[in-house]
Structure formats: structure tokens, C-alpha cells
Design a protein around this motif. Sequence first.
Motif, short mmCIF file in Angstrom:
data_model
loop_
_atom_site.label_atom_id
_atom_site.label_comp_id
_atom_site.label_asym_id
_atom_site.label_seq_id
_atom_site.Cartn_x
_atom_site.Cartn_y
_atom_site.Cartn_z
N SER A 38 0.83 -1.21 0.00
CA SER A 38 0.00 0.00 0.00
C SER A 38 0.86 1.26 0.00
O SER A 38 0.59 2.22 -0.74
CB SER A 38 -0.92 -0.01 1.22
OG SER A 38 -1.68 1.15 1.28
N CYS A 76 3.94 1.55 -1.12
CA CYS A 76 4.58 1.68 -2.44
C CYS A 76 3.59 2.25 -3.46
O CYS A 76 3.96 3.08 -4.29
CB CYS A 76 5.11 0.33 -2.92
SG CYS A 76 6.58 -0.24 -2.04
N THR A 77 2.34 1.82 -3.38
CA THR A 77 1.31 2.33 -4.29
C THR A 77 1.09 3.82 -4.06
O THR A 77 0.99 4.60 -5.02
CB THR A 77 -0.01 1.55 -4.10
OG1 THR A 77 0.23 0.18 -4.40
CG2 THR A 77 -1.11 2.09 -4.99
N GLU A 78 1.02 4.23 -2.80
CA GLU A 78 0.86 5.66 -2.48
C GLU A 78 2.01 6.47 -3.05
O GLU A 78 1.80 7.53 -3.65
CB GLU A 78 0.82 5.86 -0.97
CG GLU A 78 -0.43 5.35 -0.28
CD GLU A 78 -0.31 5.41 1.24
OE1 GLU A 78 0.61 6.08 1.76
OE2 GLU A 78 -1.13 4.75 1.90
N ALA A 133 4.00 5.65 -5.49
CA ALA A 133 3.96 5.61 -6.96
C ALA A 133 2.99 6.65 -7.50
O ALA A 133 3.26 7.30 -8.52
CB ALA A 133 3.58 4.21 -7.43
N GLN A 134 1.87 6.82 -6.82
CA GLN A 134 0.88 7.80 -7.27
C GLN A 134 1.41 9.22 -7.17
O GLN A 134 1.02 10.09 -7.95
CB GLN A 134 -0.40 7.65 -6.45
CG GLN A 134 -1.15 6.37 -6.76
CD GLN A 134 -2.30 6.11 -5.81
OE1 GLN A 134 -2.44 6.76 -4.77
NE2 GLN A 134 -3.13 5.13 -6.15
N SER A 193 8.72 8.94 -14.11
CA SER A 193 8.03 7.74 -14.60
C SER A 193 8.79 6.46 -14.27
O SER A 193 8.18 5.42 -13.98
CB SER A 193 7.78 7.84 -16.10
OG SER A 193 9.00 7.86 -16.80
N LYS A 211 8.14 5.73 -10.65
CA LYS A 211 6.75 5.26 -10.54
C LYS A 211 6.65 3.79 -10.93
O LYS A 211 6.02 2.99 -10.24
CB LYS A 211 5.84 6.11 -11.43
CG LYS A 211 4.40 5.72 -11.36
CD LYS A 211 3.54 6.63 -12.20
CE LYS A 211 2.10 6.23 -12.08
NZ LYS A 211 1.19 7.33 -12.10
N ASP A 212 7.29 3.41 -12.02
CA ASP A 212 7.28 2.01 -12.48
C ASP A 212 7.90 1.08 -11.44
O ASP A 212 7.37 0.00 -11.16
CB ASP A 212 8.02 1.86 -13.81
CG ASP A 212 7.29 2.51 -14.97
OD1 ASP A 212 6.08 2.81 -14.83
OD2 ASP A 212 7.93 2.71 -16.02
N GLU A 236 5.53 0.73 -8.45
CA GLU A 236 4.39 -0.12 -8.79
C GLU A 236 4.79 -1.59 -8.83
O GLU A 236 4.05 -2.47 -8.38
CB GLU A 236 3.79 0.30 -10.13
CG GLU A 236 3.05 1.62 -10.05
CD GLU A 236 2.59 2.16 -11.39
OE1 GLU A 236 3.07 1.65 -12.44
OE2 GLU A 236 1.77 3.09 -11.40
N ALA A 285 5.18 -2.73 -5.26
CA ALA A 285 3.86 -2.93 -4.66
C ALA A 285 3.29 -4.28 -5.07
O ALA A 285 2.75 -5.02 -4.23
CB ALA A 285 2.91 -1.80 -5.07
N GLN A 286 3.44 -4.64 -6.33
CA GLN A 286 2.95 -5.93 -6.82
C GLN A 286 3.69 -7.08 -6.15
O GLN A 286 3.09 -8.07 -5.74
CB GLN A 286 3.08 -6.02 -8.34
CG GLN A 286 2.48 -7.28 -8.91
CD GLN A 286 1.00 -7.42 -8.61
OE1 GLN A 286 0.23 -6.52 -8.89
NE2 GLN A 286 0.60 -8.54 -8.02
#
Length: 76
Positions: free
Chosen positions: A13, A15-17, A19-20, A25, A28-29, A32, A35-36
Motif C-alpha cells: 500500500s 509503495c502504491t501511495e 507511486a501515485q 516515470s 513510478k514504475d 508499482e 507494490a505488486q
Amino acid sequence: MPGCPSACRERASRCTELAQKAKDSQLKDVLEMLAQRWSDLAAQLDRAEALRNARATPNRPSTRIGLATTHAEGAS
């Protein structure tokens, strides 16, 4: 701790925050992807725990009785 599924989900979560909010870029990649991977690890740990619990559960008494009855009937 990384061995705990809920901790892995929290990291995913976070990492997702991040990334947003990332402006770059490439960053961000990477976030993401992290996070996965944290989410995947949490799922793997959940499955491993379920397997451990299934193996630790003793046989039900009705199963033992059924086997004993079948064995006794076969011996007659």
C-alpha cells in the motif's frame, strides 16, 4: 516484519501511495512493481499458512471411527 502477510500488504500500500505521487516515470514504475511483489508475497504467505494449518489439524474422530469400523468389518 516481512514474514507477516499484513505487513507485506502495508508495504504494498505504501509503495502504491508513493507511486501515485512520483513525478519520475521510472521511479513510478519501480514503485508499482514493488507494490505488486509485496502483494504477491502476502498471498504466498497466506497460502503457506493455510497449508501449515491444514497439516497441523488432526484427523477428525469420525474419520478414525470410520476407518476402525471398516477394518473390523474386513477382518470378520
